[in-house]
Enzyme design. Structure first.
Site, PDB file in Angstrom:
ATOM      1  N   CYS A 163      -3.534  -9.736  -7.072  1.00 38.72           N
ATOM      2  CA  CYS A 163      -4.865 -10.368  -7.094  1.00 38.72           C
ATOM      3  C   CYS A 163      -5.259 -10.545  -8.562  1.00 38.72           C
ATOM      4  CB  CYS A 163      -5.894  -9.590  -6.295  1.00 38.72           C
ATOM      5  SG  CYS A 163      -6.087  -7.880  -6.786  1.00 38.72           S
ATOM      6  N   GLY A 192      -4.624  -2.157   3.938  1.00 32.23           N
ATOM      7  CA  GLY A 192      -5.226  -3.426   4.347  1.00 32.23           C
ATOM      8  C   GLY A 192      -4.166  -4.410   4.834  1.00 32.23           C
TER       9      GLY A 192
HETATM   10  C1  LIG Z   1      -2.902  -3.621  -5.112  1.00 30.92           C
HETATM   11  S1  LIG Z   1      -2.844  -1.970  -4.616  1.00 30.92           S
HETATM   12  C2  LIG Z   1      -2.278  -2.067  -2.946  1.00 30.92           C
HETATM   13  C3  LIG Z   1      -3.334  -2.525  -1.956  1.00 30.92           C
HETATM   14  C4  LIG Z   1      -2.862  -2.463  -0.509  1.00 30.92           C
HETATM   15  N1  LIG Z   1      -1.608  -3.135  -0.311  1.00 30.92           N
HETATM   16  C5  LIG Z   1      -3.902  -3.038   0.457  1.00 30.92           C
HETATM   17  O1  LIG Z   1      -3.738  -4.181   0.942  1.00 30.92           O
HETATM   18  O2  LIG Z   1      -4.873  -2.343   0.759  1.00 30.92           O
HETATM   19  C6  LIG Z   1      -1.431  -1.348  -5.465  1.00 30.92           C
HETATM   20  C7  LIG Z   1      -0.984   0.048  -5.059  1.00 30.92           C
HETATM   21  O3  LIG Z   1       0.227   0.355  -5.756  1.00 30.92           O
HETATM   22  C8  LIG Z   1       0.322   1.760  -5.828  1.00 30.92           C
HETATM   23  N2  LIG Z   1       1.370   2.121  -6.802  1.00 30.92           N
HETATM   24  C9  LIG Z   1       1.369   1.934  -8.139  1.00 30.92           C
HETATM   25  N3  LIG Z   1       2.516   2.381  -8.681  1.00 30.92           N
HETATM   26  C10 LIG Z   1       3.280   2.849  -7.656  1.00 30.92           C
HETATM   27  C11 LIG Z   1       4.565   3.466  -7.576  1.00 30.92           C
HETATM   28  N4  LIG Z   1       5.295   3.667  -8.681  1.00 30.92           N
HETATM   29  N5  LIG Z   1       5.027   3.834  -6.377  1.00 30.92           N
HETATM   30  C12 LIG Z   1       4.270   3.626  -5.261  1.00 30.92           C
HETATM   31  N6  LIG Z   1       3.046   3.064  -5.266  1.00 30.92           N
HETATM   32  C13 LIG Z   1       2.552   2.677  -6.454  1.00 30.92           C
HETATM   33  C14 LIG Z   1      -1.099   2.158  -6.206  1.00 30.92           C
HETATM   34  O4  LIG Z   1      -1.336   3.511  -5.866  1.00 30.92           O
HETATM   35  C15 LIG Z   1      -1.942   1.179  -5.393  1.00 30.92           C
HETATM   36  O5  LIG Z   1      -2.393   1.757  -4.188  1.00 30.92           O
END
Ligand SMILES: C[S@@+](CC[C@H](N)C(=O)[O-])C[C@H]1O[C@@H](n2cnc3c(N)ncnc32)[C@H](O)[C@@H]1O
Length: 457
Positions: free
Chosen positions: A392, A274
């Site tokens: 968020c 996104g």
């Molecule tokens: C808040 S969401 C991201 C939403 C995205 N930025 C959007 O705008 O659609 C957080 C993301 O962090 C990823 N995540 C969590 N731990 C992680 C790690 N150790 N390395 C990479 N990604 C990670 C999760 O898979 C998740 O997709």
């Protein structure tokens, strides 16, 4: 449909579908939005039935706390002892009785009983019937537990939130703001589009108006256009490739990052892309946006989404950034975005199920993960470059506290006040601290926190 003993049973397809989505959400932990659209794609339903199924899924999840309070008063068996299938049927019936004016009580009771008959013996259907009839008779007059006996319990029941969360917000925000926040969390958000910079918001609004689709501009993000009452499929038909669906508050993250055109930018937690797409658009699709996430499935969704928008400067790469970084990340970046995994408490308006999934220990666990991700990101920022941290969440523990701990550990970073950088319409959302904070009850936006930090040269 074959009922017990092969008896044909006529069941409302919208309610049957809503029931199966509610089960997927509570048993498998699916996101309501994903489970609903998957099932709607599998079965042909009339437009009114699609709308009813969606209303029922979101309504039940939003009001689950209040529904359980009422059901608990009229069920002879404790709710905790019921199977999730039976409990979901009771919630479905109670929601229609207590919160949907257009469904007669008789129909609400009858359809839940008929659904019970498709899976359970007659005595279970009898139990569902007895509880829902009592809810129809006495539920609408039932008062929540009195505030005088405990404000958190009163608000938890009447505003349908877990009590531990209400207690935390009461501590952080006081009574008045907490009451307003809980009510705002129960108000569905309108569909919001992020309009492509070219041809821009006014041109898109005009094109949609010609097709009879009403819109209104967002107050803060210059790219936000609300299309209440429209659905995405219809909008895509009329204006393909000119927008992407994104909440207005989420758009502020890209605006706060203000990535340089032609630069090297890293989106460390890109998810379904996104914000990645927004970064690439703001950079005029020039330079590089490296989009990492440990969830390869989510990245794939992002890849398809960005291909539809025709953005070419983004490279997707699955990686757990706390384990190992891909070779593309070996050179430092002009800007790094950490859109951190968080409790999601700022987006309860659109994702009501999130509140029931969290436990009181989650914010502290997430704060540790956020701190680790921010630390990993910091080393990837070039001297003079930018680190943006966003969540968020609406808890200080995941927001200001994470940034304060980071700054205490990293003297080579300082806060870059956002008021100097964002478009004028966004400035009212920037606090004295220099961070951008949005609140459902104050701004009619999802709750986001954004900090922009600069690595000293
Ligand atoms: C808040 S969401 C991201 C939403 C995205 N930025 C959007 O705008 O659609 C957080 C993301 O962090 C990823 N995540 C969590 N731990 C992680 C790690 N150790 N390395 C990479 N990604 C990670 C999760 O898979 C998740 O997709």
């Amino acid at each position: 449909l074959a009922g017990l003993k092969g008896r044909p049973v006529k069941v409302s397809p919208a309610r049957r579908l809503a029931w199966s989505v509610l089960l997927a959400v509570s048993e498998k932990g699916d996101r309501a939005e994903a489970a609903l659209s998957r099932r709607l794609a599998q079965i042909r339903l009339s437009q009114p039935d699609r709308a009813l199924a969606s209303e029922l899924v979101y309504g039940v999840l939003r009001w689950q706390g209040w529904l359980d309070y009422v059901l608990g008063r009229f069920s002879r068996r404790p709710l905790a002892g019921l199977s999730i299938e039976v409990l979901s049927l009771l919630r479905l019936g109670a929601y229609q009785i207590l919160r949907l004016d257009r469904v007669p009580d008789r129909a609400a009771v009858h359809t839940s009983v008929e659904l019970a008959r498709t899976r359970f013996p007659e005595w279970t259907a009898g139990f569902v019937n007895a509880v829902l009839r009592a809810v129809a008779e006495k539920g609408p007059g039932l008062a929540p537990p009195p505030a005088g006996d405990g404000l958190a319990a009163h608000l938890a029941a009447s505003q349908s939130h877990p009590a531990w969360l209400v207690e935390r917000w009461l501590e952080e925000l006081g009574e008045e703001e907490t009451r307003a926040l809980l009510a705002a969390n129960n108000t569905p958000p309108g569909l919001c589009l992020r309009v492509r910079l070219e041809p821009g918001r006014e041109a898109l609004a005009a094109r949609l108006a010609e097709a009879g689709l009403e819109t209104r501009p967002g107050l803060y993000s210059p790219q936000a256009l609300y299309a209440p009452g429209s659905n995405l499929e219809r909008l895509e038909e009329v204006a393909p490739g000119l927008f992407t669906a994104q909440a207005e508050a989420a758009q502020l993250v890209g605006l706060a990052a203000a990535p340089p055109a032609g630069g090297r930018v890293l989106d460390l937690c890109a998810g379904v892309g996104g914000k990645t797409g927004h970064l690439a658009e703001l950079m005029a699709d020039r330079g590089l946006v490296l989009a990492l996430d440990k969830d390869a499935g989510r990245l794939e969704v992002g890849r398809e989404r960005l291909a539809r928008l025709g953005l070419k400067s983004v490279r997707f790469q699955a990686a757990d950034v706390l384990q190992a970084l891909p070779p593309e990340a070996s050179e430092p970046f002009d800007a790094v975005l950490v859109d951190a995994p968080c409790s999601g408490l700022g987006v309860l308006r659109g994702r009501p199920e999130v509140r029931w999934r969290l436990s009181p220990q989650d914010p502290a666990r997430l704060a540790r993960l956020q701190t680790a991700l921010l630390g990993a990101a910091a080393d990837l920022v070039r001297p003079g470059g930018t680190l943006v941290y966003a969540t968020c969440s609406l808890l200080g523990e995941e927001n200001q506290a994470v940034v304060s701990a980071f700054l205490a550990a990293r003297a080579d970073f300082e806060v870059e006040p956002l008021a100097d950088l964002v478009p004028p319409s966004v400035r009212p959302l920037v606090q004295e601290s220099g961070f951008l904070v949005t609140w459902p009850q104050r701004h009619d936006l999802d709750g986001f926190f954004v900090a922009r930090l600069k690595r000293r040269s």
